[in-house]
Design a protein around this motif. Structure first.
Motif, PDB file in Angstrom:
ATOM      1  N   THR A  23       5.774  32.091 -21.984  1.00  0.00           N
ATOM      2  CA  THR A  23       6.140  33.759 -21.870  1.00  0.00           C
ATOM      3  C   THR A  23       7.591  33.868 -22.321  1.00  0.00           C
ATOM      4  O   THR A  23       8.431  33.411 -21.691  1.00  0.00           O
ATOM      5  CB  THR A  23       5.698  34.496 -20.736  1.00  0.00           C
ATOM      6  N   PRO A  24       7.948  34.688 -23.540  1.00  0.00           N
ATOM      7  CA  PRO A  24       9.338  34.610 -24.047  1.00  0.00           C
ATOM      8  C   PRO A  24      10.031  35.767 -22.891  1.00  0.00           C
ATOM      9  O   PRO A  24       9.461  36.579 -22.489  1.00  0.00           O
ATOM     10  CB  PRO A  24       9.143  35.250 -25.283  1.00  0.00           C
ATOM     11  N   ASN A  25      11.353  35.256 -23.068  1.00  0.00           N
ATOM     12  CA  ASN A  25      12.277  36.098 -22.434  1.00  0.00           C
ATOM     13  C   ASN A  25      12.889  36.974 -23.162  1.00  0.00           C
ATOM     14  O   ASN A  25      14.100  36.697 -23.855  1.00  0.00           O
ATOM     15  CB  ASN A  25      13.326  35.165 -21.505  1.00  0.00           C
ATOM     16  N   ILE A  26      12.477  38.085 -23.308  1.00  0.00           N
ATOM     17  CA  ILE A  26      12.897  39.075 -24.798  1.00  0.00           C
ATOM     18  C   ILE A  26      13.314  40.308 -24.145  1.00  0.00           C
ATOM     19  O   ILE A  26      12.654  41.281 -23.234  1.00  0.00           O
ATOM     20  CB  ILE A  26      11.671  39.344 -25.640  1.00  0.00           C
ATOM     21  N   SER A  27      14.412  40.857 -24.676  1.00  0.00           N
ATOM     22  CA  SER A  27      14.899  42.211 -24.286  1.00  0.00           C
ATOM     23  C   SER A  27      14.687  42.941 -25.919  1.00  0.00           C
ATOM     24  O   SER A  27      15.010  42.490 -26.749  1.00  0.00           O
ATOM     25  CB  SER A  27      16.244  42.137 -23.983  1.00  0.00           C
ATOM     26  N   ALA A  28      14.344  44.021 -25.638  1.00  0.00           N
ATOM     27  CA  ALA A  28      14.325  44.920 -27.108  1.00  0.00           C
ATOM     28  C   ALA A  28      15.637  45.907 -27.224  1.00  0.00           C
ATOM     29  O   ALA A  28      15.965  46.411 -25.928  1.00  0.00           O
ATOM     30  CB  ALA A  28      12.887  45.836 -27.148  1.00  0.00           C
ATOM     31  N   VAL A  29      16.182  45.955 -28.267  1.00  0.00           N
ATOM     32  CA  VAL A  29      17.429  46.879 -28.487  1.00  0.00           C
ATOM     33  C   VAL A  29      16.840  48.114 -29.174  1.00  0.00           C
ATOM     34  O   VAL A  29      16.293  47.714 -30.409  1.00  0.00           O
ATOM     35  CB  VAL A  29      18.501  46.210 -29.012  1.00  0.00           C
ATOM     36  N   VAL A  80       7.567  41.870 -24.476  1.00  0.00           N
ATOM     37  CA  VAL A  80       9.028  42.216 -24.217  1.00  0.00           C
ATOM     38  C   VAL A  80       9.245  42.640 -22.969  1.00  0.00           C
ATOM     39  O   VAL A  80       8.438  43.542 -22.267  1.00  0.00           O
ATOM     40  CB  VAL A  80       9.504  43.324 -25.155  1.00  0.00           C
ATOM     41  N   GLY A  81      10.027  41.910 -22.028  1.00  0.00           N
ATOM     42  CA  GLY A  81      10.546  41.988 -20.601  1.00  0.00           C
ATOM     43  C   GLY A  81      11.340  43.376 -20.321  1.00  0.00           C
ATOM     44  O   GLY A  81      11.472  43.616 -19.173  1.00  0.00           O
ATOM     45  N   ALA A 137      23.811  44.400 -21.836  1.00  0.00           N
ATOM     46  CA  ALA A 137      22.718  44.761 -21.309  1.00  0.00           C
ATOM     47  C   ALA A 137      21.551  43.508 -21.683  1.00  0.00           C
ATOM     48  O   ALA A 137      20.700  43.486 -20.872  1.00  0.00           O
ATOM     49  CB  ALA A 137      22.112  45.715 -21.987  1.00  0.00           C
ATOM     50  N   CYS A 138      22.039  42.787 -22.624  1.00  0.00           N
ATOM     51  CA  CYS A 138      21.036  41.567 -23.047  1.00  0.00           C
ATOM     52  C   CYS A 138      21.453  40.271 -22.544  1.00  0.00           C
ATOM     53  O   CYS A 138      20.677  39.370 -22.980  1.00  0.00           O
ATOM     54  CB  CYS A 138      20.779  41.856 -24.595  1.00  0.00           C
ATOM     55  N   ALA A 139      22.264  40.200 -21.624  1.00  0.00           N
ATOM     56  CA  ALA A 139      23.172  38.901 -21.328  1.00  0.00           C
ATOM     57  C   ALA A 139      22.015  37.925 -20.795  1.00  0.00           C
ATOM     58  O   ALA A 139      22.063  36.541 -20.735  1.00  0.00           O
ATOM     59  CB  ALA A 139      24.187  39.102 -20.299  1.00  0.00           C
ATOM     60  N   SER A 140      21.029  38.291 -20.017  1.00  0.00           N
ATOM     61  CA  SER A 140      20.247  37.503 -19.179  1.00  0.00           C
ATOM     62  C   SER A 140      18.684  37.255 -20.190  1.00  0.00           C
ATOM     63  O   SER A 140      17.950  36.399 -19.635  1.00  0.00           O
ATOM     64  CB  SER A 140      19.846  37.892 -17.814  1.00  0.00           C
ATOM     65  N   PHE A 141      18.847  37.350 -21.361  1.00  0.00           N
ATOM     66  CA  PHE A 141      17.596  37.019 -22.084  1.00  0.00           C
ATOM     67  C   PHE A 141      17.934  36.065 -23.348  1.00  0.00           C
ATOM     68  O   PHE A 141      18.954  35.991 -23.910  1.00  0.00           O
ATOM     69  CB  PHE A 141      17.190  38.653 -22.682  1.00  0.00           C
ATOM     70  N   ASP A 142      16.902  35.470 -23.620  1.00  0.00           N
ATOM     71  CA  ASP A 142      16.907  34.588 -24.639  1.00  0.00           C
ATOM     72  C   ASP A 142      16.668  35.031 -26.127  1.00  0.00           C
ATOM     73  O   ASP A 142      17.342  34.607 -27.023  1.00  0.00           O
ATOM     74  CB  ASP A 142      15.602  33.444 -24.552  1.00  0.00           C
ATOM     75  N   LEU A 143      15.724  35.836 -26.428  1.00  0.00           N
ATOM     76  CA  LEU A 143      15.920  36.776 -27.597  1.00  0.00           C
ATOM     77  C   LEU A 143      15.913  38.258 -27.448  1.00  0.00           C
ATOM     78  O   LEU A 143      15.744  38.648 -26.534  1.00  0.00           O
ATOM     79  CB  LEU A 143      14.295  36.433 -28.099  1.00  0.00           C
ATOM     80  N   VAL A 144      16.151  38.713 -28.551  1.00  0.00           N
ATOM     81  CA  VAL A 144      16.635  40.215 -28.677  1.00  0.00           C
ATOM     82  C   VAL A 144      15.620  40.720 -29.893  1.00  0.00           C
ATOM     83  O   VAL A 144      15.839  40.147 -31.030  1.00  0.00           O
ATOM     84  CB  VAL A 144      18.017  40.596 -29.013  1.00  0.00           C
ATOM     85  N   MET A 145      14.803  41.661 -29.570  1.00  0.00           N
ATOM     86  CA  MET A 145      14.213  42.266 -30.619  1.00  0.00           C
ATOM     87  C   MET A 145      14.829  43.518 -31.024  1.00  0.00           C
ATOM     88  O   MET A 145      15.250  44.527 -30.161  1.00  0.00           O
ATOM     89  CB  MET A 145      12.498  42.487 -30.396  1.00  0.00           C
TER      90      MET A 145
END
Length: 340
Positions: free
Chosen positions: A3-9, A48-49, A96-104
């Motif tokens: 499961t990916p570790n993703i943050s959406a911006v 997206v988490g 805000a995205c510091a703890s995520f691997d991917l950013v959408m």
């Protein structure tokens, strides 16, 4: 596949001058909610988490709308004090995205994007093991959009804006849909390199594509059709078109559940309504609120129902207006009746 570790911006800081409105663009409503809410609903239905919403213009109103019932979104608000371009907006979300691997990255004015489209992009990106994927689409008339320049392997080399494109490049029909999935470390280190030496004096998010290519990365594209799903809403005309699209999508689901509609393009049903099997809805019917329509009921042309309980087999006459009413099983309501 893990499961990916993703943050959406989600970019929601702009004013939207072409809307000709005192209201922030992302707060304009279509199909029963502000367009920004449609985007958050879609993102929430994927892998997206985390969501970071970039706000600027009328930020108090935008944030308030996301907190008002029935909205119940979990997100990190990020303030863009000055609107210095899409790249700058994303940079504001670095913490805000510091703890995520991917950013959408996607825009808050794209209410027609579907969860399955974003999820398919995520799956393709993970399989490709690239640092950057870009969603594209194809238009018969691509005027005004950034053109996709591809290499022989099908990867994206560059995005060329309309004003900078050669006649040959302007003939390209594949355009940038404005949705990115990026390795977080690559994204923010690259945006630090993007300057503001352009006619707008802004940090262009699109520059990360050419920088990725220069560094030897293969930039994957996720091509999505139909184009209407991914295009932004920039005017009242496009707002109406997007509303109609969502209305038809919902009506198709209702019809597939066993409901007959005459002229479905003219029928408006709120998402919280329940419509029983073998119900017949005629042209111009509007059913809103949390209405419940029992099996085999018939609603004649032009009837308006809000927060109503309609029993099985009931008949509602043409152009009746009912609000907060209960109609018993098998009961007949005359045309033009009014119950408020």
């Amino acid at each position: 596949m893990n499961t990916p570790n993703i943050s959406a911006v989600i970019l929601a800081a702009g004013k939207g001058t072409r809307m000709k409105s005192d209201k922030a663009k992302v707060l304009h409503e279509l199909f029963f909610k502000p367009m920004l809410h449609h985007v958050l609903d879609t993102v929430s239905a994927t892998d997206v988490g985390h969501m970071a919403v970039i706000v600027g213009h009328q930020r108090e109103r935008v944030l308030a709308s996301l907190a008002e019932p029935p909205a119940s979104y979990t997100f990190s608000p990020v303030i863009q004090e000055e609107q210095l371009g899409t790249g700058h907006a994303v940079l504001c979300a670095e913490s805000a995205c510091a703890s995520f691997d991917l950013v959408m990255i996607l825009c808050g004015d794209t209410p027609l994007i579907r969860p399955e489209t974003l999820q398919a992009m995520i799956d393709q990106h993970l399989a490709s093991k690239t640092v950057l994927s870009l969603m594209t689409t194809v238009l018969d008339d691509p005027f005004g959009y950034g053109r996709i320049i591809s290499n022989s392997q099908g990867g994206v080399v560059e995005i060329v804006e309309q004003k900078d494109a050669t006649p040959e490049q302007q003939a390209i029909q594949e355009i940038n849909a404005g949705i990115y999935l990026v390795d977080r470390e690559f994204l923010f280190s690259t945006l630090q390199q993007v300057g503001t030496d352009n006619s707008q004096g802004e940090v262009y998010l699109t520059d990360i594509v050419s920088i990725a290519t220069e560094q030897g990365h293969q930039v994957e594209k996720f091509v999505h059709r139909p184009a209407i799903d991914v295009l932004g809403v920039n005017s009242r005309v496009e707002l109406a078109q997007a509303h109609n699209e969502l209305q038809i999508r919902h009506n198709q689901k209702v019809m597939l559940s066993g409901v007959s509609m005459y002229s479905p393009e003219s029928i408006l049903i709120a998402p919280d309504c329940q419509i029983g099997q073998d119900v017949t809805l005629h042209a111009g019917v509007q059913i809103t609120g949390a209405s419940v329509i029992g099996k085999k009921a018939e609603i004649a042309s032009g009837a308006l129902l809000h927060n109503c309980q309609i029993g099985a087999g009931a008949v509602i006459g043409a152009h009746a207006v009912l609000r907060n009413c209960t109609v018993e099983e098998g009961e007949q309501v005359k045309p033009l009746a009014c119950c408020l």
